[in-house]
Design a protein around this motif. Structure first.
Motif, PDB file in Angstrom:
ATOM      1  N   VAL A   1      -5.400   1.943  16.024  1.00  7.50           N
ATOM      2  CA  VAL A   1      -6.041   0.675  15.712  1.00  7.50           C
ATOM      3  C   VAL A   1      -5.745  -0.338  16.809  1.00  7.50           C
ATOM      4  CG1 VAL A   1      -6.069   0.962  13.197  1.00  7.50           C
ATOM      5  CG2 VAL A   1      -4.094  -0.100  14.284  1.00  7.50           C
ATOM      6  N   VAL A   2      -6.626  -1.298  16.942  1.00  5.97           N
ATOM      7  CA  VAL A   2      -6.482  -2.342  17.939  1.00  5.97           C
ATOM      8  C   VAL A   2      -5.392  -3.334  17.521  1.00  5.97           C
ATOM      9  CG1 VAL A   2      -7.681  -4.243  19.095  1.00  5.97           C
ATOM     10  CG2 VAL A   2      -8.864  -2.073  18.689  1.00  5.97           C
ATOM     11  N   ASP A   3      -5.344  -3.710  16.237  1.00  2.82           N
ATOM     12  CA  ASP A   3      -4.396  -4.696  15.725  1.00  2.82           C
ATOM     13  C   ASP A   3      -3.846  -4.205  14.390  1.00  2.82           C
ATOM     14  OD1 ASP A   3      -3.094  -6.885  14.535  1.00  2.82           O
ATOM     15  OD2 ASP A   3      -4.556  -8.332  15.294  1.00  2.82           O
ATOM     16  N   LEU A   4      -2.669  -3.581  14.425  1.00  2.00           N
ATOM     17  CA  LEU A   4      -2.115  -2.990  13.217  1.00  2.00           C
ATOM     18  C   LEU A   4      -1.828  -4.036  12.142  1.00  2.00           C
ATOM     19  CD1 LEU A   4       0.110  -0.011  12.763  1.00  2.00           C
ATOM     20  CD2 LEU A   4       0.721  -2.095  11.574  1.00  2.00           C
ATOM     21  N   ASP A   5      -1.278  -5.158  12.516  1.00  2.00           N
ATOM     22  CA  ASP A   5      -0.935  -6.180  11.516  1.00  2.00           C
ATOM     23  C   ASP A   5      -2.170  -6.652  10.754  1.00  2.00           C
ATOM     24  OD1 ASP A   5       1.762  -6.023  12.239  1.00  2.00           O
ATOM     25  OD2 ASP A   5       1.544  -7.591  13.757  1.00  2.00           O
ATOM     26  N   ALA A   6      -3.253  -6.899  11.478  1.00  2.00           N
ATOM     27  CA  ALA A   6      -4.497  -7.336  10.827  1.00  2.00           C
ATOM     28  C   ALA A   6      -5.073  -6.229   9.953  1.00  2.00           C
ATOM     29  CB  ALA A   6      -5.526  -7.771  11.870  1.00  2.00           C
ATOM     30  N   ALA A   7      -5.034  -4.988  10.451  1.00  2.00           N
ATOM     31  CA  ALA A   7      -5.561  -3.859   9.685  1.00  2.00           C
ATOM     32  C   ALA A   7      -4.758  -3.667   8.406  1.00  2.00           C
ATOM     33  CB  ALA A   7      -5.523  -2.589  10.536  1.00  2.00           C
ATOM     34  N   ARG A   8      -3.445  -3.733   8.522  1.00  2.00           N
ATOM     35  CA  ARG A   8      -2.586  -3.552   7.348  1.00  2.00           C
ATOM     36  C   ARG A   8      -2.851  -4.644   6.319  1.00  2.00           C
ATOM     37  NH1 ARG A   8       3.521  -1.599   6.608  1.00  2.00           N
ATOM     38  NH2 ARG A   8       3.701  -2.207   4.422  1.00  2.00           N
TER      39      ARG A   8
ATOM     40  N   THR B   1       3.685   1.541  13.979  1.00  5.48           N
ATOM     41  CA  THR B   1       3.051   2.436  13.012  1.00  5.48           C
ATOM     42  C   THR B   1       3.280   1.973  11.579  1.00  5.48           C
ATOM     43  OG1 THR B   1       4.993   3.888  12.842  1.00  5.48           O
ATOM     44  CG2 THR B   1       3.335   4.463  14.501  1.00  5.48           C
ATOM     45  N   ALA B   2       2.352   2.372  10.711  1.00  8.63           N
ATOM     46  CA  ALA B   2       2.473   2.100   9.275  1.00  8.63           C
ATOM     47  C   ALA B   2       1.816   3.245   8.511  1.00  8.63           C
ATOM     48  CB  ALA B   2       1.810   0.776   8.920  1.00  8.63           C
ATOM     49  N   THR B   3       2.554   3.813   7.569  1.00 16.34           N
ATOM     50  CA  THR B   3       2.045   4.911   6.741  1.00 16.34           C
ATOM     51  C   THR B   3       1.444   4.340   5.462  1.00 16.34           C
ATOM     52  OG1 THR B   3       3.729   6.412   7.599  1.00 16.34           O
ATOM     53  CG2 THR B   3       2.668   7.037   5.520  1.00 16.34           C
ATOM     54  N   PHE B   4       0.291   4.883   5.076  1.00 19.67           N
ATOM     55  CA  PHE B   4      -0.360   4.454   3.841  1.00 19.67           C
ATOM     56  C   PHE B   4      -0.952   5.675   3.153  1.00 19.67           C
ATOM     57  CE2 PHE B   4      -3.562   4.396   7.084  1.00 19.67           C
ATOM     58  CZ  PHE B   4      -4.777   4.657   6.480  1.00 19.67           C
ATOM     59  N   TYR B   5      -1.497   5.482   1.953  1.00 22.98           N
ATOM     60  CA  TYR B   5      -1.967   6.611   1.156  1.00 22.98           C
ATOM     61  C   TYR B   5      -3.399   6.418   0.693  1.00 22.98           C
ATOM     62  CZ  TYR B   5       2.987   7.513   1.104  1.00 22.98           C
ATOM     63  OH  TYR B   5       4.271   7.746   1.498  1.00 22.98           O
ATOM     64  N   ASP B   6      -4.141   7.539   0.657  1.00 30.43           N
ATOM     65  CA  ASP B   6      -5.486   7.502   0.089  1.00 30.43           C
ATOM     66  C   ASP B   6      -5.362   7.583  -1.435  1.00 30.43           C
ATOM     67  OD1 ASP B   6      -5.227  10.198  -0.709  1.00 30.43           O
ATOM     68  OD2 ASP B   6      -6.704  10.947   0.729  1.00 30.43           O
ATOM     69  N   PRO B   7      -6.474   7.486  -2.172  1.00 28.43           N
ATOM     70  CA  PRO B   7      -6.395   7.489  -3.638  1.00 28.43           C
ATOM     71  C   PRO B   7      -5.780   8.759  -4.235  1.00 28.43           C
ATOM     72  CG  PRO B   7      -8.519   6.647  -2.943  1.00 28.43           C
ATOM     73  CD  PRO B   7      -7.831   7.181  -1.712  1.00 28.43           C
TER      74      PRO B   7
ATOM     75  N   GLY C   1      -3.151  10.304  -2.867  1.00 32.65           N
ATOM     76  CA  GLY C   1      -1.758  10.389  -2.435  1.00 32.65           C
ATOM     77  C   GLY C   1      -1.545  11.073  -1.105  1.00 32.65           C
ATOM     78  N   ASN C   2      -2.616  11.334  -0.352  1.00 34.49           N
ATOM     79  CA  ASN C   2      -2.474  11.921   0.982  1.00 34.49           C
ATOM     80  C   ASN C   2      -1.973  10.861   1.954  1.00 34.49           C
ATOM     81  OD1 ASN C   2      -3.583  14.621   0.475  1.00 34.49           O
ATOM     82  ND2 ASN C   2      -5.480  13.505   0.085  1.00 34.49           N
ATOM     83  N   ALA C   3      -0.953  11.212   2.719  1.00 36.92           N
ATOM     84  CA  ALA C   3      -0.402  10.279   3.698  1.00 36.92           C
ATOM     85  C   ALA C   3      -1.310  10.184   4.919  1.00 36.92           C
ATOM     86  CB  ALA C   3       0.990  10.719   4.119  1.00 36.92           C
ATOM     87  N   LEU C   4      -1.530   8.965   5.370  1.00 39.02           N
ATOM     88  CA  LEU C   4      -2.276   8.656   6.589  1.00 39.02           C
ATOM     89  C   LEU C   4      -1.444   7.622   7.338  1.00 39.02           C
ATOM     90  CD1 LEU C   4      -5.673   8.076   4.782  1.00 39.02           C
ATOM     91  CD2 LEU C   4      -5.060  10.109   6.087  1.00 39.02           C
ATOM     92  N   MET C   5      -1.721   7.449   8.609  1.00 42.08           N
ATOM     93  CA  MET C   5      -0.961   6.469   9.371  1.00 42.08           C
ATOM     94  C   MET C   5      -1.871   5.701  10.307  1.00 42.08           C
ATOM     95  SD  MET C   5       2.384   7.109  11.811  1.00 42.08           S
ATOM     96  CE  MET C   5       3.445   7.588  10.458  1.00 42.08           C
ATOM     97  N   LEU C   6      -1.533   4.428  10.504  1.00 44.00           N
ATOM     98  CA  LEU C   6      -2.166   3.596  11.521  1.00 44.00           C
ATOM     99  C   LEU C   6      -1.166   3.447  12.653  1.00 44.00           C
ATOM    100  CD1 LEU C   6      -3.615   0.692   9.337  1.00 44.00           C
ATOM    101  CD2 LEU C   6      -4.824   2.709  10.201  1.00 44.00           C
TER     102      LEU C   6
END
Length: 126
Positions: free
Chosen positions: A74-81, A104-110, A112-117
Motif C-alpha cells: 500500500v502507498v499509505d498504511l496508516d490511512a489504509a488501516r 506492516t499490519a495484519t488483518f482478517y477477512d470475514p 478469519g484468513n490472515a492478510l497483511m498490508l
C-alpha cells in the motif's frame, strides 16, 4: 471503489525454519531470484517470475505448516488501516515498523484468513 490504495505489489509471506536454505530451494527449483536477506529482521525476499509478486520468507523456529499470508503493498498504511478499521475490519495488534525498511499490519477477512498490508519505507516500490 476500494477503501485503500494498493501499490501494485503482492508479497506471499511464508513461515520457514531456515530462510537461507529455503531461498536456495526456491532459486534452484522454481528459478526465483533472491532480492535480499534481512538477517536483522529474520526476513528474506525472492522475485517470482510474475511481475510485482515476491515470496517473503519469515524465519521461525517452529513454522506453521501450510502457513501463507498474502501481503498487499500500500502507498499509505496508516490511512489504509484507518479506513479498514472504520469499516469494522479486525486487525491483529498494532502496526509493526522496521525503520527504513517496512511498515506492516495484519488483518482478517470475514472467514478469519490472515492478510497483511505493507508500506515500503526504503524509498522504492517493489
Amino acid at each position: 471503489m476500494s477503501l485503500v490504495t494498493l501499490d501494485h505489489t503482492i508479497t506471499i509471506a511464508m513461515s520457514v525454519a531456515d530462510r537461507h536454505a529455503s531461498a536456495t530451494w526456491y532459486e534452484s527449483m522454481l528459478g526465483f531470484e533472491l532480492l535480499y536477506h534481512a538477517d536483522e529482521a529474520g526476513w528474506s525476499e525472492l522475485r517470482t517470475n510474475t511481475p510485482g509478486v515476491v515470496i517473503g520468507l519469515g524465519e521461525h523456529t517452529k513454522p506453521a505448516p501450510g502457513n501463507c499470508v498474502p501481503v498487499f503493498g500500500v502507498v499509505d498504511l496508516d490511512a489504509a488501516r484507518q479506513k479498514l478499521e472504520q469499516a469494522k475490519v479486525k486487525f491483529d495488534g498494532e502496526t509493526d515498523v522496521v525503520e527504513g525498511m517496512v511498515k506492516t499490519a495484519t488483518f482478517y477477512d470475514p472467514d478469519g484468513n490472515a492478510l497483511m498490508l505493507a508500506q515500503d519505507l526504503t524509498g522504492g516500490i517493489g
